[in-house]
Scaffold this motif. Structure first.
Motif, PDB file in Angstrom:
ATOM      1  N   THR A 180       4.999   3.916   2.260  1.00  0.00           N
ATOM      2  CA  THR A 180       4.667   2.622   1.662  1.00  0.00           C
ATOM      3  C   THR A 180       4.784   1.528   2.720  1.00  0.00           C
ATOM      4  OG1 THR A 180       6.939   2.177   0.979  1.00  0.00           O
ATOM      5  CG2 THR A 180       5.532   3.325  -0.612  1.00  0.00           C
ATOM      6  N   GLY A 181       4.108   0.413   2.466  1.00  0.00           N
ATOM      7  CA  GLY A 181       4.218  -0.706   3.380  1.00  0.00           C
ATOM      8  C   GLY A 181       3.488  -1.926   2.864  1.00  0.00           C
ATOM      9  N   ILE A 182       3.593  -3.012   3.611  1.00  0.00           N
ATOM     10  CA  ILE A 182       2.983  -4.284   3.241  1.00  0.00           C
ATOM     11  C   ILE A 182       1.660  -4.445   3.972  1.00  0.00           C
ATOM     12  CG2 ILE A 182       3.248  -6.795   3.377  1.00  0.00           C
ATOM     13  CD1 ILE A 182       6.287  -6.340   3.156  1.00  0.00           C
ATOM     14  N   VAL A 183       0.642  -4.902   3.249  1.00  0.00           N
ATOM     15  CA  VAL A 183      -0.655  -5.199   3.839  1.00  0.00           C
ATOM     16  C   VAL A 183      -0.523  -6.500   4.629  1.00  0.00           C
ATOM     17  CG1 VAL A 183      -3.086  -5.676   3.353  1.00  0.00           C
ATOM     18  CG2 VAL A 183      -1.829  -4.038   1.921  1.00  0.00           C
ATOM     19  N   ALA A 232       0.855  -1.185   0.000  1.00  0.00           N
ATOM     20  CA  ALA A 232       0.000   0.000   0.000  1.00  0.00           C
ATOM     21  C   ALA A 232       0.893   1.237   0.000  1.00  0.00           C
ATOM     22  CB  ALA A 232      -0.904   0.009   1.228  1.00  0.00           C
ATOM     23  N   THR A 233       0.568   2.168  -0.889  1.00  0.00           N
ATOM     24  CA  THR A 233       1.244   3.463  -0.926  1.00  0.00           C
ATOM     25  C   THR A 233       0.241   4.511  -0.493  1.00  0.00           C
ATOM     26  OG1 THR A 233       2.718   2.828  -2.732  1.00  0.00           O
ATOM     27  CG2 THR A 233       2.382   5.181  -2.388  1.00  0.00           C
ATOM     28  N   ALA A 234       0.608   5.303   0.508  1.00  0.00           N
ATOM     29  CA  ALA A 234      -0.248   6.388   0.994  1.00  0.00           C
ATOM     30  C   ALA A 234       0.309   7.713   0.476  1.00  0.00           C
ATOM     31  CB  ALA A 234      -0.298   6.384   2.514  1.00  0.00           C
ATOM     32  N   VAL A 235      -0.397   8.311  -0.478  1.00  0.00           N
ATOM     33  CA  VAL A 235      -0.031   9.642  -0.948  1.00  0.00           C
ATOM     34  C   VAL A 235      -0.837  10.610  -0.087  1.00  0.00           C
ATOM     35  CG1 VAL A 235      -0.018  11.242  -2.897  1.00  0.00           C
ATOM     36  CG2 VAL A 235       0.459   8.809  -3.266  1.00  0.00           C
ATOM     37  N   CYS A 250      -3.919   9.992   8.964  1.00  0.00           N
ATOM     38  CA  CYS A 250      -4.515  10.367   7.683  1.00  0.00           C
ATOM     39  C   CYS A 250      -5.819   9.613   7.490  1.00  0.00           C
ATOM     40  CB  CYS A 250      -3.558  10.109   6.518  1.00  0.00           C
ATOM     41  SG  CYS A 250      -3.276   8.362   6.140  1.00  0.00           S
ATOM     42  N   ARG A 251      -6.565  10.047   6.503  1.00  0.00           N
ATOM     43  CA  ARG A 251      -7.819   9.397   6.117  1.00  0.00           C
ATOM     44  C   ARG A 251      -7.734   9.106   4.633  1.00  0.00           C
ATOM     45  NH1 ARG A 251     -12.317  10.925   3.574  1.00  0.00           N
ATOM     46  NH2 ARG A 251     -11.696  13.093   3.418  1.00  0.00           N
ATOM     47  N   VAL A 252      -8.060   7.868   4.238  1.00  0.00           N
ATOM     48  CA  VAL A 252      -8.034   7.503   2.827  1.00  0.00           C
ATOM     49  C   VAL A 252      -9.252   8.096   2.142  1.00  0.00           C
ATOM     50  CG1 VAL A 252      -8.196   5.591   1.183  1.00  0.00           C
ATOM     51  CG2 VAL A 252      -6.680   5.412   3.161  1.00  0.00           C
ATOM     52  N   GLY A 259      -5.331 -10.444   6.363  1.00  0.00           N
ATOM     53  CA  GLY A 259      -6.634 -10.091   6.896  1.00  0.00           C
ATOM     54  C   GLY A 259      -6.887  -8.602   7.021  1.00  0.00           C
ATOM     55  N   GLU A 260      -5.902  -7.779   6.699  1.00  0.00           N
ATOM     56  CA  GLU A 260      -6.037  -6.331   6.839  1.00  0.00           C
ATOM     57  C   GLU A 260      -6.600  -5.725   5.559  1.00  0.00           C
ATOM     58  OE1 GLU A 260      -3.188  -2.767   8.541  1.00  0.00           O
ATOM     59  OE2 GLU A 260      -2.267  -4.194   7.158  1.00  0.00           O
ATOM     60  N   GLU A 261      -7.505  -4.790   5.703  1.00  0.00           N
ATOM     61  CA  GLU A 261      -7.991  -4.036   4.545  1.00  0.00           C
ATOM     62  C   GLU A 261      -6.841  -3.166   4.033  1.00  0.00           C
ATOM     63  OE1 GLU A 261     -10.728  -4.132   2.842  1.00  0.00           O
ATOM     64  OE2 GLU A 261     -11.842  -5.501   4.134  1.00  0.00           O
ATOM     65  N   PRO A 262      -6.618  -3.121   2.719  1.00  0.00           N
ATOM     66  CA  PRO A 262      -5.499  -2.331   2.189  1.00  0.00           C
ATOM     67  C   PRO A 262      -5.544  -0.849   2.568  1.00  0.00           C
ATOM     68  CG  PRO A 262      -6.267  -3.870   0.537  1.00  0.00           C
ATOM     69  CD  PRO A 262      -7.253  -3.943   1.685  1.00  0.00           C
ATOM     70  N   ALA A 263      -6.728  -0.242   2.580  1.00  0.00           N
ATOM     71  CA  ALA A 263      -6.811   1.174   2.959  1.00  0.00           C
ATOM     72  C   ALA A 263      -6.399   1.359   4.428  1.00  0.00           C
ATOM     73  CB  ALA A 263      -8.215   1.717   2.718  1.00  0.00           C
ATOM     74  N   ASP A 264      -6.749   0.390   5.273  1.00  0.00           N
ATOM     75  CA  ASP A 264      -6.333   0.453   6.671  1.00  0.00           C
ATOM     76  C   ASP A 264      -4.821   0.329   6.787  1.00  0.00           C
ATOM     77  OD1 ASP A 264      -8.978   0.714   7.437  1.00  0.00           O
ATOM     78  OD2 ASP A 264      -9.219  -1.409   7.925  1.00  0.00           O
ATOM     79  N   ALA A 265      -4.205  -0.458   5.909  1.00  0.00           N
ATOM     80  CA  ALA A 265      -2.747  -0.589   5.912  1.00  0.00           C
ATOM     81  C   ALA A 265      -2.092   0.758   5.584  1.00  0.00           C
ATOM     82  CB  ALA A 265      -2.302  -1.662   4.920  1.00  0.00           C
TER      83      ALA A 265
END
Length: 157
Positions: free
Chosen positions: A49-52, A24-27, A74-76, A55-61
């Protein structure tokens, strides 16, 4: 970068064989600025950036990684880009195929600092005056996250 426990356990069984992982990349945007950090493993300046985790939702990651690495909440807002990265071969021989999910995120609170040691520095950078980014696809991650519209994806032919 810290290797998640689940990856270490998988490696006990498969060795260095190519392992498919979801990243997951968080811009993270705040006004006309973007949150960037300098990675401690390779010195590259990137969005978070990081690994999901299993069982984790990608946006939560994306949200978790931003808090863990930069101390920022932050909020997606939306999914921006789905793409397969070229195979990564780490110096110790492990191979990984990352499916990267890029999220456009909005800053909620917190001032950035290198919270967990995965970044040597983190901070806000003006979007109209970005410093050089060593990894070329980071510019596209930022561009697609800033663009309006639906998520972009590759393939599907």
């Amino acid at each position: 970068m810290a290797t998640p426990d689940f990856v270490i356990e998988l490696r006990r069984h498969i060795g260095t064989t190519a392992l498919p992982l979801v990243g997951a990349t968080a811009v993270v945007l705040r006004g006309d600025s973007i949150l960037l950090g300098r990675r401690s493993d390779n010195g590259a300046l990137t969005p978070i950036t990081g690994i999901v985790e299993p069982g984790e939702e990608p946006a939560d990651a994306a949200v978790r990684e931003t808090l863990e690495e930069a101390g920022v909440v932050c909020r997606v807002e939306r999914l921006a880009w789905v793409h397969q990265l070229p195979r990564v071969v780490y110096p110790h021989g492990d191979e990984v195929d990352y499916l990267d999910l890029v999220f456009r995120c909005e800053w909620v609170s917190g001032e950035p600092y290198p919270a967990d040691g995965e970044m040597t520095e983190v901070g806000w950078h003006r979007l109209d005056d970005l410093p050089p980014l060593e990894l070329p696809d980071m510019y596209r991650r930022i561009e697609y996250a800033r663009a309006e519209g639906t998520a972009r994806f590759e393939g599907g032919r």
